[in-house]
Design a protein around this motif. Structure first.
Motif, PDB file in Angstrom:
ATOM      1  N   ALA A 136       9.103   6.778   4.135  1.00 22.79           N
ATOM      2  CA  ALA A 136       9.507   5.860   3.056  1.00 22.79           C
ATOM      3  C   ALA A 136       8.719   6.250   1.808  1.00 22.79           C
ATOM      4  N   ARG A 137       9.359   6.972   0.927  1.00 22.74           N
ATOM      5  CA  ARG A 137       8.666   7.512  -0.252  1.00 22.74           C
ATOM      6  C   ARG A 137       8.795   6.570  -1.447  1.00 22.74           C
ATOM      7  N   VAL A 138       7.675   6.274  -2.058  1.00 24.38           N
ATOM      8  CA  VAL A 138       7.718   5.473  -3.281  1.00 24.38           C
ATOM      9  C   VAL A 138       8.161   6.385  -4.418  1.00 24.38           C
TER      10      VAL A 138
ATOM     11  N   LEU B 144       3.770   1.933   2.898  1.00 29.54           N
ATOM     12  CA  LEU B 144       4.860   2.909   2.820  1.00 29.54           C
ATOM     13  C   LEU B 144       4.279   4.322   2.791  1.00 29.54           C
ATOM     14  N   GLU B 145       4.749   5.163   3.692  1.00 31.48           N
ATOM     15  CA  GLU B 145       4.286   6.561   3.757  1.00 31.48           C
ATOM     16  C   GLU B 145       5.495   7.467   3.556  1.00 31.48           C
ATOM     17  N   GLN B 146       5.365   8.432   2.653  1.00 35.02           N
ATOM     18  CA  GLN B 146       6.534   9.256   2.307  1.00 35.02           C
ATOM     19  C   GLN B 146       6.982  10.181   3.440  1.00 35.02           C
TER      20      GLN B 146
ATOM     21  N   ALA C 144      -5.848   7.836   6.110  1.00 34.91           N
ATOM     22  CA  ALA C 144      -6.983   6.995   6.523  1.00 34.91           C
ATOM     23  C   ALA C 144      -7.206   5.849   5.526  1.00 34.91           C
ATOM     24  N   THR C 145      -7.089   6.157   4.228  1.00 40.88           N
ATOM     25  CA  THR C 145      -7.375   5.139   3.214  1.00 40.88           C
ATOM     26  C   THR C 145      -6.345   4.020   3.268  1.00 40.88           C
ATOM     27  N   GLY C 146      -5.061   4.387   3.214  1.00 36.95           N
ATOM     28  CA  GLY C 146      -4.002   3.366   3.179  1.00 36.95           C
ATOM     29  C   GLY C 146      -3.935   2.563   4.468  1.00 36.95           C
TER      30      GLY C 146
ATOM     31  N   THR D 282      -2.865   7.346  -2.136  1.00 34.33           N
ATOM     32  CA  THR D 282      -2.157   8.593  -1.838  1.00 34.33           C
ATOM     33  C   THR D 282      -3.056   9.826  -1.945  1.00 34.33           C
ATOM     34  N   GLY D 283      -4.366   9.622  -1.900  1.00 29.47           N
ATOM     35  CA  GLY D 283      -5.298  10.750  -1.809  1.00 29.47           C
ATOM     36  C   GLY D 283      -5.091  11.764  -2.913  1.00 29.47           C
ATOM     37  N   ALA D 284      -4.874  13.020  -2.505  1.00 29.56           N
ATOM     38  CA  ALA D 284      -4.720  14.104  -3.475  1.00 29.56           C
ATOM     39  C   ALA D 284      -3.513  13.894  -4.389  1.00 29.56           C
TER      40      ALA D 284
ATOM     41  N   SER E   1      -4.984  14.375   8.734  1.00 30.30           N
ATOM     42  CA  SER E   1      -4.831  15.100  10.006  1.00 30.30           C
ATOM     43  C   SER E   1      -5.581  16.423   9.969  1.00 30.30           C
ATOM     44  N   ARG E   2      -6.204  16.746   8.813  1.00 26.40           N
ATOM     45  CA  ARG E   2      -6.679  18.110   8.597  1.00 26.40           C
ATOM     46  C   ARG E   2      -8.183  18.172   8.366  1.00 26.40           C
ATOM     47  N   SER E   3      -8.897  17.158   8.874  1.00 23.39           N
ATOM     48  CA  SER E   3     -10.347  17.095   8.654  1.00 23.39           C
ATOM     49  C   SER E   3     -11.076  17.957   9.689  1.00 23.39           C
TER      50      SER E   3
ATOM     51  N   VAL F 273       0.864  -1.189   0.000  1.00 24.76           N
ATOM     52  CA  VAL F 273       0.000   0.000   0.000  1.00 24.76           C
ATOM     53  C   VAL F 273       0.893   1.228   0.000  1.00 24.76           C
ATOM     54  N   ILE F 274       0.614   2.160  -0.898  1.00 24.10           N
ATOM     55  CA  ILE F 274       1.361   3.430  -0.910  1.00 24.10           C
ATOM     56  C   ILE F 274       0.461   4.498  -0.290  1.00 24.10           C
ATOM     57  N   GLY F 275       0.917   5.123   0.790  1.00 23.74           N
ATOM     58  CA  GLY F 275       0.144   6.200   1.426  1.00 23.74           C
ATOM     59  C   GLY F 275      -0.334   5.808   2.802  1.00 23.74           C
TER      60      GLY F 275
ATOM     61  N   VAL G 298      -4.981  23.589   6.790  1.00 21.81           N
ATOM     62  CA  VAL G 298      -5.575  23.414   5.466  1.00 21.81           C
ATOM     63  C   VAL G 298      -5.483  21.956   5.041  1.00 21.81           C
ATOM     64  N   GLY G 299      -6.568  21.416   4.528  1.00 23.74           N
ATOM     65  CA  GLY G 299      -6.550  20.044   4.015  1.00 23.74           C
ATOM     66  C   GLY G 299      -6.999  20.018   2.555  1.00 23.74           C
ATOM     67  N   ILE G 300      -6.579  18.982   1.838  1.00 26.24           N
ATOM     68  CA  ILE G 300      -6.954  18.891   0.415  1.00 26.24           C
ATOM     69  C   ILE G 300      -7.887  17.704   0.213  1.00 26.24           C
TER      70      ILE G 300
ATOM     71  N   GLY H  18     -14.160   9.225  -1.036  1.00 30.83           N
ATOM     72  CA  GLY H  18     -14.766   8.834   0.236  1.00 30.83           C
ATOM     73  C   GLY H  18     -14.501   9.865   1.315  1.00 30.83           C
ATOM     74  N   LYS H  19     -14.598   9.464   2.550  1.00 35.73           N
ATOM     75  CA  LYS H  19     -14.270  10.359   3.656  1.00 35.73           C
ATOM     76  C   LYS H  19     -13.765   9.541   4.827  1.00 35.73           C
ATOM     77  N   TRP H  20     -13.267  10.232   5.822  1.00 34.59           N
ATOM     78  CA  TRP H  20     -12.685   9.552   6.990  1.00 34.59           C
ATOM     79  C   TRP H  20     -13.708   8.563   7.556  1.00 34.59           C
TER      80      TRP H  20
HETATM   81  C1  LIG Z   1     -11.077  20.290   4.887  1.00 33.01           C
HETATM   82  C2  LIG Z   1     -11.517  18.865   4.988  1.00 33.01           C
HETATM   83  C3  LIG Z   1     -12.370  18.475   6.015  1.00 33.01           C
HETATM   84  C4  LIG Z   1     -12.777  17.133   6.110  1.00 33.01           C
HETATM   85  N1  LIG Z   1     -13.584  16.778   7.149  1.00 33.01           N
HETATM   86  C5  LIG Z   1     -14.004  15.497   7.257  1.00 33.01           C
HETATM   87  C6  LIG Z   1     -14.805  15.111   8.356  1.00 33.01           C
HETATM   88  O1  LIG Z   1     -15.098  15.892   9.249  1.00 33.01           O
HETATM   89  N2  LIG Z   1     -15.219  13.814   8.400  1.00 33.01           N
HETATM   90  C7  LIG Z   1     -14.901  12.913   7.435  1.00 33.01           C
HETATM   91  O2  LIG Z   1     -15.367  11.769   7.528  1.00 33.01           O
HETATM   92  N3  LIG Z   1     -14.095  13.238   6.396  1.00 33.01           N
HETATM   93  C8  LIG Z   1     -13.626  14.507   6.295  1.00 33.01           C
HETATM   94  N4  LIG Z   1     -12.803  14.874   5.268  1.00 33.01           N
HETATM   95  C9  LIG Z   1     -12.355  13.851   4.321  1.00 33.01           C
HETATM   96  C10 LIG Z   1     -11.172  13.024   4.864  1.00 33.01           C
HETATM   97  O3  LIG Z   1     -10.310  13.807   5.640  1.00 33.01           O
HETATM   98  C11 LIG Z   1     -10.424  12.405   3.680  1.00 33.01           C
HETATM   99  O4  LIG Z   1     -11.341  11.712   2.885  1.00 33.01           O
HETATM  100  C12 LIG Z   1      -9.325  11.448   4.120  1.00 33.01           C
HETATM  101  O5  LIG Z   1      -8.520  12.005   5.116  1.00 33.01           O
HETATM  102  C13 LIG Z   1      -8.473  11.061   2.908  1.00 33.01           C
HETATM  103  O6  LIG Z   1      -7.487  10.171   3.352  1.00 33.01           O
HETATM  104  P1  LIG Z   1      -6.433   9.572   2.337  1.00 33.01           P
HETATM  105  O7  LIG Z   1      -5.688   8.525   3.076  1.00 33.01           O
HETATM  106  O8  LIG Z   1      -7.122   9.143   1.092  1.00 33.01           O
HETATM  107  O9  LIG Z   1      -5.485  10.782   1.957  1.00 33.01           O
HETATM  108  P2  LIG Z   1      -4.290  11.433   2.799  1.00 33.01           P
HETATM  109  O10 LIG Z   1      -4.598  11.548   4.226  1.00 33.01           O
HETATM  110  O11 LIG Z   1      -3.902  12.696   2.105  1.00 33.01           O
HETATM  111  O12 LIG Z   1      -3.125  10.374   2.686  1.00 33.01           O
HETATM  112  C14 LIG Z   1      -2.371  10.177   1.526  1.00 33.01           C
HETATM  113  C15 LIG Z   1      -0.937   9.942   1.954  1.00 33.01           C
HETATM  114  O13 LIG Z   1      -0.172   9.498   0.839  1.00 33.01           O
HETATM  115  C16 LIG Z   1       1.143   9.925   1.060  1.00 33.01           C
HETATM  116  N5  LIG Z   1       1.905   9.848  -0.187  1.00 33.01           N
HETATM  117  C17 LIG Z   1       1.767  10.632  -1.297  1.00 33.01           C
HETATM  118  N6  LIG Z   1       2.677  10.274  -2.233  1.00 33.01           N
HETATM  119  C18 LIG Z   1       3.408   9.255  -1.712  1.00 33.01           C
HETATM  120  C19 LIG Z   1       4.492   8.475  -2.192  1.00 33.01           C
HETATM  121  N7  LIG Z   1       5.042   8.688  -3.403  1.00 33.01           N
HETATM  122  N8  LIG Z   1       5.006   7.511  -1.389  1.00 33.01           N
HETATM  123  C20 LIG Z   1       4.488   7.273  -0.150  1.00 33.01           C
HETATM  124  N9  LIG Z   1       3.455   8.004   0.342  1.00 33.01           N
HETATM  125  C21 LIG Z   1       2.915   8.968  -0.420  1.00 33.01           C
HETATM  126  C22 LIG Z   1       0.968  11.346   1.596  1.00 33.01           C
HETATM  127  O14 LIG Z   1       2.121  11.800   2.279  1.00 33.01           O
HETATM  128  C23 LIG Z   1      -0.257  11.198   2.482  1.00 33.01           C
HETATM  129  O15 LIG Z   1       0.078  11.020   3.849  1.00 33.01           O
HETATM  130  C24 LIG Z   1     -12.352  16.187   5.161  1.00 33.01           C
HETATM  131  C25 LIG Z   1     -11.489  16.584   4.132  1.00 33.01           C
HETATM  132  C26 LIG Z   1     -11.056  17.908   4.063  1.00 33.01           C
HETATM  133  C27 LIG Z   1     -10.125  18.320   2.989  1.00 33.01           C
END
Ligand SMILES: Cc1cc2nc3c(=O)[nH]c(=O)nc-3n(C[C@H](O)[C@H](O)[C@H](O)COP(=O)(O)OP(=O)(O)OC[C@H]3O[C@@H](n4cnc5c(N)ncnc54)[C@H](O)[C@@H]3O)c2cc1C
Length: 523
Positions: free
Chosen positions: A187-189, A45-47, A26-28, A225-227, A56-58, A21-23, A333-335, A369-371
């Motif tokens: 650990a960055r892919v 692996l998380e970079q 919450a998803t990874g 890896t989300g965004a 961390s920014r929800s 799993v890369i990332g 700020v979260g993306i 999706g969402k957290w």
């Molecule tokens: C402003 C905001 C508010 C929100 N509030 C809520 C809420 O209240 N309740 C709720 O249910 N949901 C909420 N959400 C949605 C929720 O936070 C997201 O859906 C969720 O956190 C996405 O998780 P993720 O693992 O997909 O992405 P991320 O948390 O971004 O994780 C992706 C990871 O991949 C890593 N990565 C990237 N490239 C590489 C690489 N090459 N090698 C290794 N690692 C890599 C990154 O460093 C990052 O840590 C909110 C979202 C936002 C933006």
């Protein structure tokens, strides 16, 4: 959990991992928990640090999404309400029931929101958090003593979940590790490897601490890896079209006096047609959020002035004491990794549901999706991955899997309640070294024992890891966090055998970072 143990396992591995799993958001991490608890060999692996990205920014809500109900997306709301209930069941030390009041200033709002929120609660069925109720003006004021009273008619109260996003994430990392997963932060892919058939069969990862590279074989690789999903997809196929339309959302944090209550405020329609929340969180007031399309995701997204003004202005309409820039203790700020649909122009209208996508290279991407729905997303992802990689079929067990730290009465640990069943071990540290029970800053509850705990058992590697994601100091009060950095570095240096210059660099790096969470006061 120790990072050195994790990297040793990675280096000792001779056969391909079932799943890489890369990332580490919450998803990874959800996928790692699901896959490991089914009995698959999984490496994550998380970079940077776990949770450095959006996780961390929800807004810290475990919710069905009242807004999606308004949009008529019943299936999405029902699924999220069920997941909300499962999360409270499996992580009661981290998920709590919170009352939300929709204040009413127009005659039609009480019947309209009263009915809508009754439906919201009914959709939760046996996973309900409490019945909604229409409130009189007096009842509204009793719940929200600082609400703007001009034109206030009453309100509607409903119940949803609240959590601490990175405490849950770190506990999920521990759950995955307890189940046998290997998880490595920093650990960055940097590349994906392909077999003679042209399919992705592994990754190359760089150890961000030593610069060493690992070539790792996998039966299936999941991009979580989300965004950043598109940039990882392009490591396999440079020309793939984008899946993600990134959009950023900001939160402002104020002191408790702006919302001195146990109920939150939910504004169903801001002037730009969005939902906004003001929430009591860890003794502070959290207000957000915005939805601003951006072009390129970064790990430290920057708030725009117009976003800050918009949140201040909206909060000012609903609070007796309008907050100003100088009241902001932290801005973060979260993306949103919104998945593109149609022409993809309006991010607010894009799907919040998750997507599982296979590229021609066989790289699987799961995002959106969402957290709240991370568990369900992980279940689908592992089903698909196992099918694709022809892994032996094994049923998902996470519906009733306790999250690490599970404790049904964690409130009794006071400020350490977020650690659940780990809290007594932290109390032991405090007893053994009394200076570790002193608060590191008068405005925050955090103590030295938490720094030591995070470093010894939660894979914290930098001052930022401790102050941003093991504790929430940076997100609650960025200036206070900055003032704590020196002492945190001193405690970590003793644990990790840092040189004096390393400790100095750590404090300098954190100080620079913390400035980005503070607002300059204009004029
Ligand atoms: C402003 C905001 C508010 C929100 N509030 C809520 C809420 O209240 N309740 C709720 O249910 N949901 C909420 N959400 C949605 C929720 O936070 C997201 O859906 C969720 O956190 C996405 O998780 P993720 O693992 O997909 O992405 P991320 O948390 O971004 O994780 C992706 C990871 O991949 C890593 N990565 C990237 N490239 C590489 C690489 N090459 N090698 C290794 N690692 C890599 C990154 O460093 C990052 O840590 C909110 C979202 C936002 C933006």
């Amino acid at each position: 959990m120790r990072r050195s143990d994790m990297t040793a396992r990675l280096e000792e591995r001779r056969s391909p991992w079932d799943i890489v799993v890369i990332g580490g958001g919450a998803t990874g991490v959800g996928i790692a928990v699901d896959a490991a608890s089914r009995g698959y060999d999984v490496l994550l692996l998380e970079q940077h640090d776990f949770g450095k990205g959006t996780s961390s920014r929800s807004t810290k809500l475990v919710h069905g999404g009242v807004r999606y109900l308004e949009q008529g997306n019943i299936a999405l709301v029902m699924e999220a309400l069920k997941e909300r209930g499962l999360l409270r069941q499996n992580a009661p030390h981290l998920v709590s029931n919170l009352a939300f009041v929709v204040p009413n200033y127009d005659w039609w709002e009480a019947p309209f929101y009263g009915l809508g929120l009754k439906i919201y609660n009914a959709l939760a069925g046996k996973y309900g958090f409490g019945s909604s109720e229409v409130l009189s003006r007096e009842e509204t004021l009793a719940r929200l003593p600082t609400i703007n009273t001009e034109g206030l008619r009453g309100g509607v109260v409903y119940y949803d979940g609240q959590f601490d996003d990175t405490r849950l994430l770190i506990n999920l990392v521990a759950t995955a590790a307890d189940q046998g997963a290997t998880l490595v932060n920093y650990a960055r892919v940097v590349a994906l490897t392909k077999g003679t058939d042209g399919f992705v069969d592994g990754v190359v990862a760089a150890d961000e601490e030593t610069g060493q590279e690992w070539t790792i074989a996998a039966r299936v690789v999941i991009n979580a890896t989300g965004a950043f999903s598109d940039s990882v997809r392009r490591l396999a196929e440079p020309d793939v079209t984008s899946l993600i339309a990134p959009s950023q959302g900001i939160h402002l944090v104020f002191d408790h006096s702006f919302l001195p209550s146990t109920s939150a405020i939910m504004v169903p329609h801001t002037s730009d047609g969005r939902v906004m929340f003001a929430i009591p969180w860890h003794g502070h007031t959290l207000v957000g959020t915005t939805d601003t399309p951006i072009t390129t995701p970064t790990l430290e997204p920057v708030p725009l002035d117009e976003e800050i003004e918009f949140v201040l202005e909206t909060a000012g309409r609903y609070l007796l004491k309008p907050p100003t820039r100088k009241d902001v203790l932290s801005v973060f700020v979260g993306i949103r990794p919104l998945v593109k649909s149609g022409d993809g122009k309006l991010t607010a209208a894009l799907s919040r549901d998750h997507t599982i996508h296979f590229d021609a290279s066989g790289l699987m991407t799961t995002t959106g999706g969402k957290w709240t729905t991370y568990r369900n997303m992980a279940e689908h992802a592992v089903d698909q991955a196992a099918d694709f990689a022809r892994l032996a079929e094994r049923p998902c067990v996470t519906r009733s899997l306790n999250v690490h730290g599970f404790h049904s009465n964690a409130d009794r640990f006071g400020a350490l309640g977020v650690y659940g069943s780990d809290a007594p071990a932290i109390q032991d540290l405090m007893r053994a070294t009394p200076s570790w029970s002193e608060p590191l800053h008068p405005q925050l509850p955090y103590v030295g024992a938490e720094v030591v705990w995070a470093t010894r058992h939660e894979m914290a590697r930098t001052v930022e890891d401790v102050l941003a994601r093991r504790t929430r100091a940076l997100f609650l009060n960025a200036r206070a966090a900055e003032a704590m950095a020196q002492e945190v570095a001193r405690l970590m240096a003793a644990e990790l055998d840092w040189s004096e210059s390393r400790a100095v660099r750590e404090v300098a790096a954190f100080t620079t970072l913390a400035k980005g969470y503070q607002l300059s006061t204009k004029g």
